[in-house]
Design a protein around this motif. Structure first.
Motif, PDB file in Angstrom:
ATOM      1  N   GLN A 451       0.827  -0.958   0.046  1.00  0.00           N
ATOM      2  CA  GLN A 451       0.122   0.045   0.168  1.00  0.00           C
ATOM      3  C   GLN A 451       0.555   1.038  -0.238  1.00  0.00           C
ATOM      4  OE1 GLN A 451      -3.236  -0.261   0.672  1.00  0.00           O
ATOM      5  NE2 GLN A 451      -3.327  -1.999  -0.179  1.00  0.00           N
ATOM      6  N   VAL A 458     -10.537  -1.506   0.357  1.00  0.00           N
ATOM      7  CA  VAL A 458     -11.743  -1.075  -0.364  1.00  0.00           C
ATOM      8  C   VAL A 458     -12.875  -2.294  -0.928  1.00  0.00           C
ATOM      9  CG1 VAL A 458     -10.504   0.773  -1.832  1.00  0.00           C
ATOM     10  CG2 VAL A 458     -10.095  -1.329  -2.156  1.00  0.00           C
ATOM     11  N   SER A 459     -13.738  -1.633  -0.718  1.00  0.00           N
ATOM     12  CA  SER A 459     -14.264  -3.093  -0.434  1.00  0.00           C
ATOM     13  C   SER A 459     -14.801  -3.483  -2.018  1.00  0.00           C
ATOM     14  CB  SER A 459     -16.350  -3.004  -0.354  1.00  0.00           C
ATOM     15  OG  SER A 459     -17.309  -3.122  -1.153  1.00  0.00           O
ATOM     16  N   THR A 460     -14.522  -4.449  -2.606  1.00  0.00           N
ATOM     17  CA  THR A 460     -14.579  -4.520  -3.648  1.00  0.00           C
ATOM     18  C   THR A 460     -16.152  -4.324  -4.343  1.00  0.00           C
ATOM     19  OG1 THR A 460     -15.522  -7.255  -4.029  1.00  0.00           O
ATOM     20  CG2 THR A 460     -12.854  -6.099  -3.863  1.00  0.00           C
ATOM     21  N   GLU A 461     -16.841  -3.812  -4.078  1.00  0.00           N
ATOM     22  CA  GLU A 461     -18.321  -3.777  -4.617  1.00  0.00           C
ATOM     23  C   GLU A 461     -19.356  -2.300  -4.401  1.00  0.00           C
ATOM     24  OE1 GLU A 461     -21.419  -6.226  -2.854  1.00  0.00           O
ATOM     25  OE2 GLU A 461     -20.245  -7.634  -2.320  1.00  0.00           O
ATOM     26  N   LEU A 462     -19.358  -2.230  -6.081  1.00  0.00           N
ATOM     27  CA  LEU A 462     -19.688  -1.169  -6.425  1.00  0.00           C
ATOM     28  C   LEU A 462     -20.648  -0.384  -4.953  1.00  0.00           C
ATOM     29  CD1 LEU A 462     -18.215  -0.738  -9.683  1.00  0.00           C
ATOM     30  CD2 LEU A 462     -17.800   1.342  -7.461  1.00  0.00           C
ATOM     31  N   LYS A 463     -21.128   0.845  -4.670  1.00  0.00           N
ATOM     32  CA  LYS A 463     -22.610   1.322  -4.405  1.00  0.00           C
ATOM     33  C   LYS A 463     -23.422   1.286  -5.504  1.00  0.00           C
ATOM     34  CE  LYS A 463     -20.875   3.913  -0.971  1.00  0.00           C
ATOM     35  NZ  LYS A 463     -20.286   5.686  -0.402  1.00  0.00           N
TER      36      LYS A 463
END
Lengths: 464, 442
Positions: A451, A458-463
């Motif tokens: 990093q 980060v989440s791997t799902e988009l809003k």
């Protein structure tokens, strides 16, 4: 110049190194070659009842890139005709009258024992070794380790042999037993002149992960074999010591098990062996290893001032005690020599996970630090350290006190609560269990790209 | 005498440019992996810009789980194979190996890494797949290490990805700029094919993005744009005679060499101007192409060169000679290069000063300028509100790679001014996550 020659229970040999009864002593050709190379004696591959061998007979244990730290076999006794072996034995003795040729034997009935003892004596053998150790195949037919595991049967067969034996008789013991001194005592009671140990240990050296079968594989299947090689030395040393210290055994011992260099041989000798037998190392590296073995032994004896092998036999035995006789007041503490440390931190993680949390890491350096009050002197750090003499164990008691568990027992002062100052006792710091959580996560986030800057998970799902 | 005969065939070329880090066979890999100590909090991991869990993959090789080893590598670095071969491991992972402190040869991490990755590439064993499509699209300009790494990571996160590449082949300097003895073209391209087969990003070759109109089209079509454009051609020296025949830029020379191998001719006596790693490469390459004399001319002292010590050692080992504290003032000749007029210099308080009256001409028939690559400033001016620093590098958030124009992200040489493949791979992977975080928040 030290004298390497031995007289083992009446069997004379120019040096204490014998080839054990095994594939390297399968023929007169091999035994002569070995004597020519410098071996002092050879125990001929076991002669006896007719056998048939399987193809695919040996299995190995490798450690990383090191081959055959352990070895096993499912081979049986000699499958060559007895008359051929006897003729070759005679020929070897003609060429090498000063060398020791010992006939290893394994048959069943009293008559068979009598006959074969006479046969090998007539062939010129200097001694006999009774194979009561083979842990595969032969034992299923009531021989080998099946005998070695039944002291009464062992004693009976030894008595049969002694009825006709005119040359020294050695009984070879199986380690596949809980107390090795029982068959050793039986050998003595039966009248044997010496014992040899250990034979191979019943084993499975590995399993083929694709074929789901144990090694060595015979047509898709396998069986337990006999384990030997460097890995078995510690087991052999302990059993040699047990027999050497038992006053009811009191027989010369031929040490066998994991001997591949002069050091291994000296260890066996210091624990009571007065000859040593080698098999796996010769199978791995050939007979040429004898040069290093004799040279090393001679050098050691010169440096220590031992004139004969006899002078060193059992030298370590007085220092091998029961646990209850050890000095509880003795204390060592680990010292890390910073100038030698390369910063691998194996000592840290070993102590942290495998011992007593007595090593700390410091800011700004990879050299770990011993927390002296937590160090119980277990040696683990010094054992895992890859640098010679980087971690040493230094004595920290003043050497004036001596107290053993036995003495405490006799003085009726054994502890009634956990108040020992060593690990786990009072005053010994142990972290709270929850302090462990998250500690194993490396600071460097291995396995994923570093990093950069502040890590932001980060989440791997988009809003939506 | 030249160290190397002039290569006349592809075979000769490969002999002169033999791989510095040849592929390990199974036995070698077993032996080498056995030596690894499995350090706690291992320094090699810390030294790797992509943070590959090196002790883990070495242990996996040692236990016969080579596929697992490759997965460990690729999880951290999509250019796993290329980095194993072209990384300056001497100053990164292998330089950090604790064995160095014991005067024991460090673990050959680079070669072990390629051992594992080559195996999965050649057996086409897929380890990754694209994520669930999330309906968003990202354009990537430049199919170099930064662009491809970013593409892989974005595909894993479910983005549709179009990569626009001006040249005919992907992987940027890995195939156009790295010295041929570090990696072959075939090996570079095989890794890209392997990645593309798994992640399924689209690469549009011969598709330079150069104008404002082209950028506008991307801005309208894509949710975010990643700039993986690297650097431009060799900086001009602005010296008289620079336009003479046989005076070339190092970047251009190496690109020709990578594409045309032994069909590239060098002079009999070559002078390479510069003291960086590209200068070392160009000098080594000239020698391996059969030049009789190769001189490395640098305006400061030997110890002040920017090149890694091992790169200079490599150049010296093929017969390259150093000429230090000299500044070129003119390329002399008549149509063709015939020499360089130098003046001697000295360094005073860190400043290079010429020593008057010390001019001399060093004859040569070829000059290779390895004096740095230009920034692509004029192109970048087409992007509204994109800030560059005083050296022409794109200003970007350290963690996310986001530029001052929020739709644009960047990594690699265009952002760091010129570093290693491994730096581009690390930054681009992080930038892909930066793009994801940005689009999540929209």
């Amino acid at each position: 110049m030290p004298d390497l020659s031995i007289n083992f229970a009446g069997i004379k040999s120019p040096n204490p190194f014998w080839l054990a009864s095994a594939p390297p002593t399968n023929s007169g050709y091999q035994v002569m070659k070995a004597f020519d190379a410098g071996w002092g004696g050879a125990v001929w591959k076991t002669l006896g009842v007719p056998v048939v061998n399987v193809s695919s007979r040996y299995g190995g244990v490798n450690y990383r890139d090191k081959r055959l730290i352990g070895f096993n076999n499912i081979e049986l006794i000699s499958d060559r005709p007895l008359v051929d072996n006897l003729r070759e034995m005679e020929e070897v003795k003609k060429h090498f009258p000063q060398h020791a040729v010992i006939a290893s034997l394994m048959v069943q009935s009293r008559e068979e024992w009598h006959q074969i003892v006479r046969d090998v004596t007539n062939a010129g053998a200097d001694g006999i070794e009774l194979n009561f150790g083979c842990p595969h195949g032969m034992c299923e037919r009531g021989m080998g380790s099946a005998v070695g595991q039944e002291p009464d049967v062992l004693r009976l067969i030894v008595e049969w042999v002694m009825e006709v034996a005119q040359i020294p008789v050695i009984v070879k013991l199986t380690p596949n037993i809980s107390d090795i001194t029982e068959p050793a005592r039986a050998a003595r009671l039966g009248g044997a002149d010496a014992i040899s140990l250990i034979n191979t240990i019943q084993s499975i050296v590995g399993v083929d992960l694709d074929l789901f079968a144990p090694y060595p594989i015979v047509d898709g299947q396998g069986t337990n074999g006999g384990y030997c090689g460097p890995a078995v030395k510690p087991i052999a040393l302990n059993m040699v010591k047990n027999c050497a210290q038992d006053p009811h055994v009191a027989l010369p011992i031929s040490g066998i098990g994991g001997i591949e260099n002069w050091r291994d041989a000296v260890e066996h000798i210091l624990l009571g062996a007065s000859s040593v037998q080698v098999c796996t190392a010769a199978m791995h590296f050939g007979f040429g290893i004898i040069r290093e073995m004799t040279a090393g032994l001679e050098q050691y004896m010169t440096e220590k001032g031992f004139a004969t092998i006899h002078d060193m036999v059992g030298k370590a035995l007085p220092n091998v005690k029961h646990w209850e006789d050890l000095n509880l007041k003795y204390k060592v503490t680990a010292t890390i020599h910073e100038d030698k440390c390369i910063g691998c931190q194996l000592c840290y993680t070993a102590c942290e996970d495998g011992a007593h949390q007595a090593i700390a890491l410091r800011e700004g350096t990879r050299v770990p630090e011993i927390i002296e009050e937590n160090c119980v002197g277990c040696n683990l750090c010094s054992l895992v350290c890859p640098v010679e003499q980087c971690i040493t164990m230094e004595r920290t008691d003043d050497g004036t006190e001596h107290l053993t568990w036995k003495e405490r027992t006799l003085a009726n002062s054994i502890p009634t609560s956990f108040n020992d100052e060593r690990a786990g006792g009072l005053h010994h710091w142990v972290p709270e269990p929850t302090a462990a959580l998250g500690k194993e996560k490396h600071k460097t986030l291995p396995g994923k790209a570093r990093q950069l800057g502040q890590p932001s998970p980060v989440s791997t799902e988009l809003k939506s | 005498m030249a160290e190397f005969p002039i290569p006349a065939s592809e075979q000769d070329f490969h002999a002169n440019f033999a791989q510095l880090k040849p592929r390990m066979n199974n036995t070698e890999a077993l032996y080498e992996s056995s030596r690894c100590l499995f350090c706690f909090d291992a320094p090699c991991i810390k030294a790797c810009p992509t943070g590959i869990d090196i002790p883990q993959f070495i242990r996996q090789i040692n236990t016969g789980n080579v596929t697992g080893a490759a997965k460990t590598i690729y999880e951290a670095n999509y250019f796993g194979n290329a980095c194993g071969k072209v990384c300056p491991t001497e100053v990164l992972c292998e330089g950090a190996c604790v064995y160095n402190l014991q005067d024991v040869k460090p673990i050959e991490i680079g070669r072990l890494q390629s051992f594992a990755t080559r195996q999965v590439i050649e057996s086409d064993q897929h380890l990754f797949k694209p994520g669930q499509p999330n309906g968003r699209k990202v354009a990537i300009i430049g199919a170099g290490p930064a662009g491809i790494s970013c593409a892989c990571e974005l595909r894993a996160l479910g983005y549709e990805v179009d990569v626009f590449e001006a040249k005919a082949q992907p992987s940027g300097l890995t195939v156009y700029g790295v010295a041929p003895y570090k990696i072959t073209n075939e090996e570079v391209l095989a890794e890209i094919d392997y990645l593309q087969a798994q992640f399924g990003f689209h690469v549009h070759y011969h598709s330079p993005i150069a104008t404002r109109q082209e950028l506008e089209a991307l801005e309208e079509t894509y949710d975010a744009i990643f700039l993986g454009i690297g650097l431009g051609g060799t900086n001009a020296l602005r010296l008289p005679g620079e336009d003479r025949q046989n005076c070339v830029g190092a970047v251009e020379f190496i690109e020709q060499l990578r594409q045309h191998h032994h069909r590239v001719a060098v002079g009999r006596k070559v002078i390479v101007l510069g003291g960086g790693n590209t200068a070392m490469d160009a000098a080594s390459e000239s020698a391996r192409l059969g030049a009789e004399d190769v001189i490395l001319a640098y305006r400061r002292g030997k110890d002040e060169m920017g090149a890694y010590e091992f790169e200079y050692d490599l150049a010296k080992s093929v017969g390259v000679k150093g000429l230090f504290n000299v500044a070129p003032i003119e390329i002399v000749g008549n149509g063709k290069v015939e020499g360089i007029r130098f003046v001697r210099t000295q360094t005073l308080n860190g400043q290079v000063q010429v020593v008057p009256g010390t001019e001399f001409v060093e004859p040569c028939d070829m000059v290779i300028k390895a004096t740095g690559q230009a920034k692509q400033v004029s192109f970048l001016r087409h992007i509204p509100s994109l800030e560059l620093d005083k050296n022409g590098r794109i200003v970007a958030n350290a963690a996310s790679g986001q530029t001052t124009n929020p739709q644009y992200f960047t990594s690699g040489d265009a952002r760091n001014g010129g570093a290693e493949v491994v730096n581009a791979a690390a930054e681009a992977k992080a930038a892909a996550r930066g793009i994801h975080a940005y689009l999540l928040g929209q």
